[in-house]
Design a protein around this motif. Structure first.
Motif, short mmCIF file in Angstrom:
data_model
loop_
_atom_site.label_atom_id
_atom_site.label_comp_id
_atom_site.label_asym_id
_atom_site.label_seq_id
_atom_site.Cartn_x
_atom_site.Cartn_y
_atom_site.Cartn_z
N LEU A 296 27.28 81.37 140.59
CA LEU A 296 26.29 81.02 141.18
C LEU A 296 25.69 79.88 139.91
O LEU A 296 25.96 79.76 139.01
N VAL B 17 30.27 85.86 144.08
CA VAL B 17 29.72 84.14 144.36
C VAL B 17 29.62 84.02 143.84
O VAL B 17 29.33 84.16 142.78
N CYS C 147 23.06 81.16 148.75
CA CYS C 147 23.74 80.88 147.31
C CYS C 147 23.48 79.82 146.28
O CYS C 147 22.77 80.37 145.48
N ALA D 166 27.84 86.75 141.04
CA ALA D 166 26.54 87.53 142.42
C ALA D 166 27.72 87.78 143.10
O ALA D 166 28.66 87.36 143.86
#
Lengths: 110, 418
Positions: free
Chosen positions: B130, B128, B159, B140
């Motif tokens: 950030l 994901v 997130c 991440a």
């Protein structure tokens, strides 16, 4: 501050625009040190688009000039603004640096 | 239906818990480790990591790596960098979109280099981006998650919060570092001030010298000094080192010590200046010093001086005549070998000299206009009869520069013959 360099028949032309102060002069120093290391001469610095210049800028030119003295190089400044020109004149720096009114004058004998 | 509702309830509970964790600390290290540990256990994953984006190198660097094998974590944190666009994390960084890959062996984007270096086996991955208020912070990754039926919207929302929390923690860390630097510069400022004369007033016979120095950046490159010769003479030195800030301040400290030594070991004014010139010529990075050295004789009011590329000083006669003394002897100290010539004048009773640095002359007012010598001369012509002319002049320049940010140090030295 923005620096552009151009090859001239003999030596290098550096065109600077914007402000040369303690924050921007390290970038100018990098350019000048690389050229003086290679013993480039003459180095012509066009200050036409320089709106402001402080003592750290002059120190940068002094350092380059001192480096160039070792190989009898020529550092030529041209198109100084009225204010910068006054500073150079009253501090007698005009007797140390080769100062030209225009780029064409500075480029003569290159 | 009941099961699905229970599942959502469970995920909302997790979301609330995560939010509480995210808001519980401003410590970057704690924040990332606590959140990622929790994410790893909630998703039944084998490992997880955070890669920070380095805009200077345009690469991703492992910042946090949590896995059961500590050696793998250490290898990741120390050695591995990923180009933006390379592998899953690089793709996510480039496109700023999440990826949920159940079998990496079937995905061309997967970069096996990291596994080869660490010995870890990646099968599935959730990656994901950030993204904070200022753009991409990093990526991440959750590696080999066993839980499949998590709500992706809740996960992404989490997130986003996490990214903002990381950004806040980074800003907090920076502000702490800035505060540390500020404190150190404050100490440097105190040390630097200790190099200037402990008393800003100096008396010798009927001469009274007063000085003030205000650095622009807590530490500065202006200096002044007084010399008490063992006869009727006294010396006044003012100087301005090229550049500003810490480098100028450090060199100022050295120069003032050198000046004190040279000024007492050389009798002639010209020798003092040429010795200083020779010394400063060895200074690094083209540093130079504009300076005026004045030696006065309290017996007869004679002033001998050398101005090395420094702004002219101002003579204010008791009669009200004001003159800018602009006979500059030569270039600033430290540039070339130069033979500085001495100049002289007589200071009558009641006359004053004002030695300034360019921080005063170049001051700008609210309208952006320079102070300059014309306005300074006007002030002295109008106010020469003031008893405290020094105080009056300081108030005048303070008023002139009111509301404007100063970029240069200010030093004013008054030499008065009473």
């Amino acid at each position: 501050m923005k620096i552009t360099t151009e090859d001239i028949p003999k030596g290098k032309l550096i065109m600077i625009s914007g402000e040369i102060d303690m924050h921007t002069s390290p970038a100018l120093r990098d350019v000048l040190m690389k050229l003086t290391k290679k013993k480039v001469t003459p180095i012509i610095v066009d200050l036409l688009e320089v709106s402001y210049m402080d003592s750290s800028a002059i120190a940068t030119f002094v350092e380059a000039l001192k480096n160039m003295m070792s190989y009898k190089g020529s550092l030529r400044l041209c198109n100084l603004s009225q204010r910068v020109s006054e500073i150079f004149t009253f501090a007698k720096l005009n007797k140390i640096f080769e100062i030209y009114k225009t780029r064409e004058d500075a480029l003569k004998n290159c | 239906m009941i099961t699905q509702s229970a599942n959502i309830q469970e995920q909302l509970r997790t979301l609330r818990e995560f939010t509480a964790i995210i808001n519980s600390t401003l410590d970057l290290h704690d924040l990332m480790n606590i959140v990622m540990e929790r994410a790893k256990s909630e998703l039944g994953a084998e490992a997880c990591s955070i890669l920070f984006y380095n805009p200077q190198t345009n690469k991703l660097e492992f910042e946090v790596a949590i896995c059961d094998d500590e050696d793998t974590c250490e290898i990741l944190k120390k050695k591995i960098e990923i180009e933006v666009g390379q592998g899953i994390a690089g793709w996510v960084a480039l496109h700023k979109e999440p990826l949920y890959i159940e079998d990496v062996s079937k995905d061309e984007r997967f970069y096996s280099g990291v596994d080869k270096t660490t010995g870890f086996v990646t099968r599935a991955i959730i990656a994901v981006p950030l993204i904070g208020r200022t753009g991409l912070i990093g990526v991440a990754e959750i590696i080999n998650p066993t839980m499949k039926n998590y709500d992706k919207d809740i996960f992404l929302n989490l997130c986003k919060q996490f990214a903002i929390a990381i950004e806040n923690a980074l800003l907090y860390k920076e502000s702490l570092e800035r505060e540390k630097i500020r404190q150190q510069i404050e100490i440097a400022s105190q040390i630097q001030k200790s190099f200037l004369p402990s008393d800003s007033r100096f008396e010798k016979g009927d001469f009274l010298i007063s000085a003030t120095n205000i650095p622009a950046y807590t530490v500065g490159g202006d200096l002044y000094d007084f010399v008490d010769y063992p006869n009727s003479k006294g010396g006044v030195f003012i100087g301005d080192i090229s550049g500003k800030g810490v480098s100028a301040a450090l060199y100022m400290a050295k120069l003032i010590s050198d000046f004190r030594h040279i000024s007492v070991s050389h009798k002639k004014l010209t020798h003092v200046m040429s010795s200083l010139n020779a010394l400063i010529m060895k200074a690094p990075m083209g540093m130079f010093l504009t300076a005026i050295y004045i030696v006065f004789d309290s017996k007869n009011g004679r002033i001998n001086y050398i101005n090395a590329g420094h702004p002219p000083f101002v003579l204010v006669r008791t009669t009200g005549d004001v003159k800018v003394i602009d006979d500059i002897s030569g270039p600033p100290l430290g540039i070339i070998d130069y033979e500085y010539k001495r100049s002289s004048m007589i200071l009558n009773k009641g006359d004053r000299l004002y030695l300034l640095t360019d921080g005063v002359i170049d001051m700008v007012d609210m309208k952006g206009k320079n102070l300059g010598y014309d306005k300074i001369t006007d002030f002295f012509v109008k106010n020469h009869a003031l008893k405290d002319l020094f105080g009056g002049f300081l108030a005048f320049i303070e008023d002139f520069g009111k509301g404007q940010q100063r970029n240069d140090d200010i030093t004013v030295v008054e030499i008065m013959r009473r």
